[in-house]
Enzyme design. Structure first.
Site, PDB file in Angstrom:
ATOM      1  N   CYS A   1      -9.388   7.296   3.860  1.00  0.00           N
ATOM      2  CA  CYS A   1     -10.462   7.151   5.079  1.00  0.00           C
ATOM      3  C   CYS A   1     -10.595   5.840   5.628  1.00  0.00           C
ATOM      4  CB  CYS A   1     -11.831   7.260   4.339  1.00  0.00           C
ATOM      5  SG  CYS A   1     -13.213   7.209   5.253  1.00  0.00           S
TER       6      CYS A   1
ATOM      7  N   CYS B   1     -14.694   3.117   8.097  1.00  0.00           N
ATOM      8  CA  CYS B   1     -15.265   1.852   8.004  1.00  0.00           C
ATOM      9  C   CYS B   1     -14.238   1.085   8.582  1.00  0.00           C
ATOM     10  CB  CYS B   1     -15.821   1.319   6.829  1.00  0.00           C
ATOM     11  SG  CYS B   1     -17.253   2.256   5.999  1.00  0.00           S
TER      12      CYS B   1
ATOM     13  N   CYS C   1     -17.473   7.833  -2.097  1.00  0.00           N
ATOM     14  CA  CYS C   1     -17.711   6.655  -0.849  1.00  0.00           C
ATOM     15  C   CYS C   1     -18.684   5.700  -1.324  1.00  0.00           C
ATOM     16  CB  CYS C   1     -18.220   7.577   0.465  1.00  0.00           C
ATOM     17  SG  CYS C   1     -18.760   6.381   1.660  1.00  0.00           S
TER      18      CYS C   1
ATOM     19  N   CYS D   1     -29.336   2.426  20.409  1.00  0.00           N
ATOM     20  CA  CYS D   1     -28.085   2.582  19.461  1.00  0.00           C
ATOM     21  C   CYS D   1     -26.831   2.494  20.218  1.00  0.00           C
ATOM     22  CB  CYS D   1     -28.117   3.710  18.663  1.00  0.00           C
ATOM     23  SG  CYS D   1     -28.118   5.234  19.840  1.00  0.00           S
TER      24      CYS D   1
END
Length: 375
Positions: A11, A14, A87, A334
């Site tokens: 993954c 991040c 996770c 955001c």
């Protein structure tokens, strides 16, 4: 933060995980300062951050694999499934839920949806947790209604295993596209909203209403907006793109008239429920398009708070705010790129105060709160 999924190359969500959080924060501040270089800022407040792991209150899991051995996580670009139940962004309270859901999928006969073959029923599992009491909302995203009764019949076993599941629904999403949810929601529980509380303000989360995924930082964001508004002695304000009312409910006082506008009727129902609990009678929440509402009003509030999606508020609303000329605008964003672009369309305002909120550690994303004052 250490992550076995990242270390194994399974993954890459991040992307900044190998940098210390302090370094990530510095890079985000530099990015924000560069984006606002054309707009002199009177006061830069210290950035706000929270825990670097276990902070998420929501999991959006693609369901893949087989009905006997389902995988909960994501699909890589080549279609390869990846289980992400380990996770470290998820709190420990999610572990027993994921552990019970895997055998439950088999018990209920919910065949995972196969994107390539366009077959199967269960597309996603969406899990949300309240910080108030640990109550959870679980949504099964299904391709059709074919397995609804099968799912309903199997649920007592799951509810016995996981009494923290307060709201359980099925959402029907028949389209073969990467769309998370459809319009039809089927409730399996009497309770239809999850109770939450930030800074002694009651909030409600319903299936279709947006809610921040980092409650620790979100509660500080709302509290900061409240403090900024209180210091200005405001009697009339608008809260545009208000969602479930987080900002407006924090800022409101019994002496204030506040109108909150949001396109989602579900979110507005949550906001109204909270306002009633607080006993605030001069709060008016309406399900409308924020830009359309603003441009159709006569009476000018002293302050307009905007919390738009990533695209920003856009030139039309900026032009109208400039023409309407409230004394203050609080802009929660955001996406600082679109916010900076919007500031270019608000020439009559100066940037009084800016504060960064690190809502999304280990990524380049962040939230920012800005106070604009009429020049």
């Amino acid at each position: 933060m250490q992550c076995a999924l990242f270390d194994a190359g399974r993954c890459r969500s991040c992307q900044w995980i190998e940098q210390p959080v302090s370094q990530q924060l510095s890079a985000k501040m530099t990015d924000l300062q560069q984006l606002l270089a054309a707009h002199p800022v009177a006061e830069w407040c210290a950035p706000v951050s929270g825990p670097e792991q276990g902070f998420r209150n929501k999991a959006k899991m693609v369901v893949s694999g087989s009905v006997e051995k389902p995988l909960l996580g994501m699909l890589h670009r080549d279609g390869t499934p990846e289980d992400l139940t380990d996770c470290p962004l998820y709190p420990a309270s999610f572990e027993p839920v994921f552990a019970a859901l895997k055998p439950f999928i088999a018990r209920a006969g919910l065949t995972p949806y196969n994107v390539e073959r366009k077959r199967g029923e269960l597309k996603y599992l969406l899990l949300t947790e309240s910080q108030l009491d640990g109550g959870m909302m679980l949504r099964f995203i299904l391709r059709s209604e074919a397995k609804l009764e099968q799912l309903r019949a199997a649920l007592p076993w799951l509810q016995q295993q996981l009494p923290q599941l307060k709201v359980i629904t099925a959402n029907i999403q028949p389209v073969h596209m990467a769309i998370m949810e459809g319009e039809r929601e089927v409730f399996f529980t009497d309770q239809q909203a999850l109770a939450e509380r930030f800074n002694d303000v009651p909030l409600w989360i319903r299936p279709h209403s947006f809610f921040q995924t980092n409650p620790t930082v979100a509660s500080q964001l709302y509290a900061t907006a409240r403090d900024w508004v209180r210091a200005l002695n405001i009697h009339h304000m608008w809260d545009l793109f208000c969602g479930v009312g987080g900002f407006g409910l924090h800022c409101a006082t019994p002496q204030m008239t506040l109108t909150g506008i949001e396109i989602s009727p579900e979110a507005i129902a949550c906001a109204k429920q909270s306002a009633a609990q607080l006993g605030l009678t001069d709060l008016h929440f309406q399900a409308l398009d924020s830009a359309e509402f603003a441009t159709g009003q006569g009476r000018v509030p002293e302050l307009v708070l905007v919390n738009p999606p990533r695209r920003g508020i856009g030139k039309t609303l900026c032009d109208y705010l400039s023409q309407m000329a409230p004394d203050f605008i609080i802009y929660s964003s955001c996406n600082a790129q679109t916010m900076a672009k919007d500031f270019g369309h608000l020439p009559g305002y100066r940037v009084e105060r800016v504060q960064l909120f690190d809502m999304f550690p280990h990524t380049a994303h962040y939230e920012v709160l800005t106070l604009l004052v009429k020049s």
